[in-house]
Design a protein around this motif. Structure first.
Motif, mmCIF file in Angstrom:
data_model
loop_
_atom_site.group_PDB
_atom_site.id
_atom_site.type_symbol
_atom_site.label_atom_id
_atom_site.label_comp_id
_atom_site.label_asym_id
_atom_site.label_seq_id
_atom_site.Cartn_x
_atom_site.Cartn_y
_atom_site.Cartn_z
ATOM 1 N N VAL A 133 34.099 -17.934 -8.989
ATOM 2 C CA VAL A 133 34.032 -19.391 -9.117
ATOM 3 C C VAL A 133 34.202 -19.981 -7.729
ATOM 4 C CG1 VAL A 133 35.162 -21.453 -9.997
ATOM 5 C CG2 VAL A 133 34.856 -19.494 -11.466
ATOM 6 N N VAL A 134 33.294 -20.893 -7.314
ATOM 7 C CA VAL A 134 33.310 -21.459 -5.969
ATOM 8 C C VAL A 134 33.395 -22.966 -6.041
ATOM 9 C CG1 VAL A 134 32.168 -21.490 -3.731
ATOM 10 C CG2 VAL A 134 31.748 -19.605 -5.316
ATOM 11 N N ALA A 135 34.408 -23.561 -5.397
ATOM 12 C CA ALA A 135 34.475 -25.015 -5.252
ATOM 13 C C ALA A 135 33.877 -25.337 -3.901
ATOM 14 C CB ALA A 135 35.915 -25.503 -5.322
ATOM 15 N N VAL A 136 32.678 -25.899 -3.874
ATOM 16 C CA VAL A 136 31.918 -26.016 -2.636
ATOM 17 C C VAL A 136 31.416 -27.420 -2.419
ATOM 18 C CG1 VAL A 136 31.205 -23.614 -2.738
ATOM 19 C CG2 VAL A 136 29.801 -25.347 -3.786
ATOM 20 N N GLY A 137 30.770 -27.701 -1.276
ATOM 21 C CA GLY A 137 30.325 -29.061 -1.027
ATOM 22 C C GLY A 137 29.225 -29.199 -0.009
ATOM 23 N N GLY A 138 28.501 -30.317 -0.103
ATOM 24 C CA GLY A 138 27.553 -30.721 0.912
ATOM 25 C C GLY A 138 26.342 -29.832 1.026
ATOM 26 N N LEU A 139 25.568 -30.061 2.094
ATOM 27 C CA LEU A 139 24.345 -29.317 2.324
ATOM 28 C C LEU A 139 24.628 -27.840 2.564
ATOM 29 C CD1 LEU A 139 22.451 -31.811 4.656
ATOM 30 C CD2 LEU A 139 22.066 -31.405 2.224
ATOM 31 N N ARG A 140 25.788 -27.531 3.108
ATOM 32 C CA ARG A 140 26.147 -26.139 3.398
ATOM 33 C C ARG A 140 26.022 -25.272 2.153
ATOM 34 N NH1 ARG A 140 29.493 -22.898 6.818
ATOM 35 N NH2 ARG A 140 31.203 -21.776 5.813
ATOM 36 N N TRP A 141 26.645 -25.707 1.074
ATOM 37 C CA TRP A 141 26.632 -24.883 -0.132
ATOM 38 C C TRP A 141 25.430 -25.161 -1.019
ATOM 39 C CZ3 TRP A 141 29.337 -20.614 -1.033
ATOM 40 C CH2 TRP A 141 30.402 -20.343 -0.173
ATOM 41 N N SER A 142 24.781 -26.282 -0.849
ATOM 42 C CA SER A 142 23.506 -26.476 -1.537
ATOM 43 C C SER A 142 22.501 -25.441 -1.066
ATOM 44 C CB SER A 142 22.963 -27.884 -1.264
ATOM 45 O OG SER A 142 23.797 -28.860 -1.830
ATOM 46 N N GLY A 143 22.486 -25.203 0.258
ATOM 47 C CA GLY A 143 21.594 -24.185 0.792
ATOM 48 C C GLY A 143 22.033 -22.782 0.438
ATOM 49 N N LEU A 144 23.334 -22.510 0.540
ATOM 50 C CA LEU A 144 23.816 -21.155 0.269
ATOM 51 C C LEU A 144 23.586 -20.747 -1.176
ATOM 52 C CD1 LEU A 144 27.145 -21.140 2.312
ATOM 53 C CD2 LEU A 144 25.071 -19.828 2.786
ATOM 54 N N THR A 145 23.925 -21.616 -2.141
ATOM 55 C CA THR A 145 23.745 -21.236 -3.545
ATOM 56 C C THR A 145 22.278 -21.061 -3.895
ATOM 57 O OG1 THR A 145 23.886 -23.586 -4.144
ATOM 58 C CG2 THR A 145 25.887 -22.276 -4.359
ATOM 59 N N LYS A 146 21.415 -21.847 -3.254
ATOM 60 C CA LYS A 146 19.973 -21.708 -3.500
ATOM 61 C C LYS A 146 19.492 -20.302 -3.141
ATOM 62 C CE LYS A 146 15.611 -23.426 -1.607
ATOM 63 N NZ LYS A 146 15.017 -24.478 -0.742
ATOM 64 N N TYR A 147 19.910 -19.808 -1.986
ATOM 65 C CA TYR A 147 19.434 -18.493 -1.555
ATOM 66 C C TYR A 147 20.256 -17.362 -2.159
ATOM 67 C CZ TYR A 147 16.347 -20.976 1.522
ATOM 68 O OH TYR A 147 15.349 -21.799 1.987
ATOM 69 N N LEU A 148 21.495 -17.638 -2.550
ATOM 70 C CA LEU A 148 22.232 -16.648 -3.329
ATOM 71 C C LEU A 148 21.549 -16.417 -4.670
ATOM 72 C CD1 LEU A 148 25.913 -17.752 -2.608
ATOM 73 C CD2 LEU A 148 24.855 -15.581 -1.933
ATOM 74 N N ALA A 149 20.994 -17.489 -5.240
ATOM 75 C CA ALA A 149 20.252 -17.342 -6.494
ATOM 76 C C ALA A 149 19.046 -16.434 -6.311
ATOM 77 C CB ALA A 149 19.807 -18.712 -6.998
ATOM 78 N N ARG A 150 18.409 -16.515 -5.166
ATOM 79 C CA ARG A 150 17.248 -15.661 -4.915
ATOM 80 C C ARG A 150 17.642 -14.211 -4.681
ATOM 81 N NH1 ARG A 150 13.176 -19.383 -1.214
ATOM 82 N NH2 ARG A 150 13.255 -21.228 -2.569
ATOM 83 N N LEU A 151 18.914 -14.005 -4.382
ATOM 84 C CA LEU A 151 19.426 -12.642 -4.279
ATOM 85 C C LEU A 151 19.855 -12.105 -5.633
ATOM 86 C CD1 LEU A 151 21.578 -12.923 -1.006
ATOM 87 C CD2 LEU A 151 19.312 -11.900 -1.267
ATOM 88 N N GLY A 152 19.663 -12.924 -6.686
ATOM 89 C CA GLY A 152 19.979 -12.476 -8.025
ATOM 90 C C GLY A 152 21.203 -13.120 -8.628
ATOM 91 N N TRP A 153 21.817 -14.080 -7.915
ATOM 92 C CA TRP A 153 22.986 -14.761 -8.442
ATOM 93 C C TRP A 153 22.536 -15.919 -9.325
ATOM 94 C CZ3 TRP A 153 28.107 -13.851 -6.108
ATOM 95 C CH2 TRP A 153 28.091 -12.869 -5.124
ATOM 96 N N SER A 154 23.360 -16.265 -10.272
ATOM 97 C CA SER A 154 23.105 -17.387 -11.172
ATOM 98 C C SER A 154 24.256 -18.376 -11.060
ATOM 99 C CB SER A 154 22.961 -16.857 -12.600
ATOM 100 O OG SER A 154 23.163 -17.834 -13.546
ATOM 101 N N CYS A 155 23.974 -19.700 -10.942
ATOM 102 C CA CYS A 155 25.006 -20.694 -10.610
ATOM 103 C C CYS A 155 25.065 -21.828 -11.631
ATOM 104 C CB CYS A 155 24.741 -21.297 -9.230
ATOM 105 S SG CYS A 155 24.457 -20.100 -7.926
ATOM 106 N N TRP A 156 26.269 -22.286 -11.892
ATOM 107 C CA TRP A 156 26.506 -23.478 -12.692
ATOM 108 C C TRP A 156 27.232 -24.514 -11.835
ATOM 109 C CZ3 TRP A 156 25.819 -18.804 -14.559
ATOM 110 C CH2 TRP A 156 25.167 -18.654 -15.790
ATOM 111 N N VAL A 157 26.754 -25.760 -11.824
ATOM 112 C CA VAL A 157 27.311 -26.792 -10.959
ATOM 113 C C VAL A 157 27.716 -28.005 -11.782
ATOM 114 C CG1 VAL A 157 26.865 -28.344 -9.026
ATOM 115 C CG2 VAL A 157 25.910 -26.036 -9.007
ATOM 116 N N VAL A 158 28.936 -28.476 -11.590
ATOM 117 C CA VAL A 158 29.426 -29.711 -12.192
ATOM 118 C C VAL A 158 29.598 -30.730 -11.076
ATOM 119 C CG1 VAL A 158 31.248 -30.799 -13.544
ATOM 120 C CG2 VAL A 158 30.626 -28.400 -13.962
ATOM 121 N N THR A 159 28.883 -31.857 -11.148
ATOM 122 C CA THR A 159 28.880 -32.782 -10.022
ATOM 123 C C THR A 159 28.899 -34.231 -10.483
ATOM 124 O OG1 THR A 159 27.571 -33.558 -8.144
ATOM 125 C CG2 THR A 159 26.363 -32.567 -9.963
ATOM 126 N N ALA A 160 29.550 -35.081 -9.720
ATOM 127 C CA ALA A 160 29.538 -36.513 -9.992
ATOM 128 C C ALA A 160 28.281 -37.163 -9.446
ATOM 129 C CB ALA A 160 30.778 -37.169 -9.389
#
Length: 500
Positions: free
Chosen positions: A74-101
């Motif tokens: 579970v990752v509490a992340v923020g901003g463009l840094r983790w928007s980019g990281l989770t996008k490419y982690l998904a391409r490595l086979g990771w699956s992500c769920w995001v809760v955002t305001a």
């Protein structure tokens, strides 16, 4: 023209997205918590700036972990840094769920990331700011030609001003994300219960994200990493020492206590520069600290425009605050225009996109007027992310300010280099920003080296230089390549090796 442009309508940053990846040999389950339209850190009652923070959960194949032999994160992340990281982690086979305001109501799926909305609550500080900004109740500011006030670090605060500052901070501590801490913690705790992750990562600012993660992980045997994109209680860069948050005794006391609660409770810390990592290791010798530099998502960046601005188009896209000062650039621009009249006739202009603090706005007006640059400087106000990037794409020179930033590298540097825009970093000495600029092929000038800035403008105008084409730069600035290292860090592997 300059005064009118300073009153431009404010906008907000936007991000595009792509379809999710179908193949998932590994799964990353995430929840992202973000706050929208929050005032910039350290500026009580200032204009709003969008902030993002997120919570994510993931799982990777392993011999240990849950009943199915899979590790979960579970990752509490923020901003463009983790928007980019989770996008490419998904391409490595990771699956992500995001809760955002920041997201619209409901659930959406993009880039292999499931996004759910978690609105923040209205706080007493929101009501206070609304009352202050009501028509007829705003205080009359100084005229553009009146002397501007000193920043807080130079001004002597009387007891009335001190009490007002502390009262204002009381309404906004621990930061302007206070309206969603409990909601984020509750949502994350439910997610952790459902996913049974092996690790949690919280990322700030806003640093209230770490409090949400701390609450979400109480009573659970879950590995927790804290990602500090900027320092929290310390070390504080000189550029922040004039901010209300630093000047407030209450804010500094509480920030220190909360940091000392959070970091020793976590299993590790991630930050963005080697210098910051060394300072954290000295302050918390018992905590594992790793550093992962920022980068850029090249897929979301426009190419250099085939329709550049006339003359020598110069752009500064960012906030003017703290010790950040465009004065050296303005002085160099005046000298350049005097030496090259055709550049002035063909429309050379410095364009500014981003929020300008009142003190800096007054100083900028005075400098522009004193140097006769009214026709050559334009402020577009706060633009959407897309509009700001398009402004950069049409420019021939981009400016990055890093005055007295001893621990950080402005994230925009990576985007500018990735867009192949000739970039000037104005920073002193051997700071992290200077070292990173040199490594990425950008040009560096000290804040007092007006001649060097002028020579760069002249070289670009005469066609003597262009953006570097080093193919290694693509690897150094792209989140696609950074994601592999982050994947190892999240899995508990050694990810500290970093090419220089």
């Amino acid at each position: 023209m300059l005064e009118r442009s300073f009153r431009a309508t404010r906008g907000s940053a936007t991000l595009s997205s792509r379809p999710p990846v179908a193949s998932q040999t590994r799964r990353l389950r995430c929840a992202n918590v973000s706050s929208v339209g929050l005032p910039r850190r350290g500026c009580c009652g200032s204009r709003a700036r969008r902030m993002r923070a997120s919570l994510a959960a993931s799982q990777v194949p392993s011999g240990s972990g849950g009943p199915d032999g899979v590790r979960r994160l579970v990752v509490a992340v923020g901003g463009l840094r983790w928007s980019g990281l989770t996008k490419y982690l998904a391409r490595l086979g990771w699956s992500c769920w995001v809760v955002t305001a920041a997201s619209p109501a409901g659930t959406e799926v993009a880039n292999g990331v499931t996004v759910e909305s978690c609105p923040r609550r209205r706080t007493l500080n929101d009501v206070y700011r609304w009352l202050r900004l009501r028509p007829g109740l705003q205080r009359v500011g100084r005229g553009p030609n009146e002397p501007f006030g000193e920043p807080l670090e130079q001004a002597a605060l009387g007891w009335v001003a001190r009490m007002r500052l502390e009262a204002a901070m009381l309404l906004s501590v621990p930061d302007h994300g206070r309206g969603w801490i409990l909601r984020a913690a509750a949502r994350a705790r439910r997610l952790i219960a459902a996913v049974q992750p092996d690790a949690v990562v919280s990322s700030g600012p806003p640093h209230s994200t770490h409090l949400a993660a701390w609450l979400a992980t109480r009573g659970r045997r879950t590995r927790w990493l804290v990602d500090l994109r900027d320092p929290w209680a310390g070390p504080i860069a000189a550029t922040w020492r004039s901010s209300p948050a630093y000047q407030s005794l209450l804010s500094r006391w509480l920030s220190m206590r909360l940091e000392r609660l959070v970091i020793p409770s976590a299993n590790g810390v991630i930050c963005t520069t080697r210098d910051f990592a060394a300072a954290l290791r000295a302050s918390y010798p018992g905590v594992s600290v790793e550093w992962v530099p920022n980068a850029a998502d090249r897929e979301l960046l426009p190419a250099r425009s085939p329709d550049p601005f006339p003359g020598l188009g110069i752009v500064y896209a960012g906030t003017l605050y703290g010790t950040y000062d465009l004065g050296p650039v303005l002085r160099a621009l005046r000298r350049f225009l005097d030496r090259h009249p055709p550049a002035a006739a063909q429309g050379t202009k410095l364009r500014i996109a981003g929020h300008i603090e009142p003190h800096h706005e007054r100083a900028l007006r005075l400098e522009v007027t004193a140097r006769g640059l009214e026709r050559f400087v334009e402020s577009a106000g706060v633009l959407s992310r897309e509009a700001a990037l398009n402004l950069v794409a049409r420019s021939r020179l981009a400016i990055v300010l890093a005055h007295r930033s001893e621990w950080q590298v402005p994230a925009k540097l990576y985007e500018l280099v990735a867009m192949e825009i000739p970039t000037l970093v104005v920073a002193p000495g051997e700071s992290p920003a200077v070292r990173e600029a040199v490594r990425l092929g950008a040009t560096v000038a000290a804040p007092d080296d007006v001649a060097a800035i002028e020579r760069l403008m002249e070289a670009l105008w005469l066609g003597r230089m262009s953006a570097p084409r080093d193919p290694n730069v693509e690897v150094l600035v792209d989140y696609r390549d950074r994601a592999a290292r982050v994947s190892r860090v999240l899995a508990g592997m050694d990810g500290t090796a970093q090419p220089e």
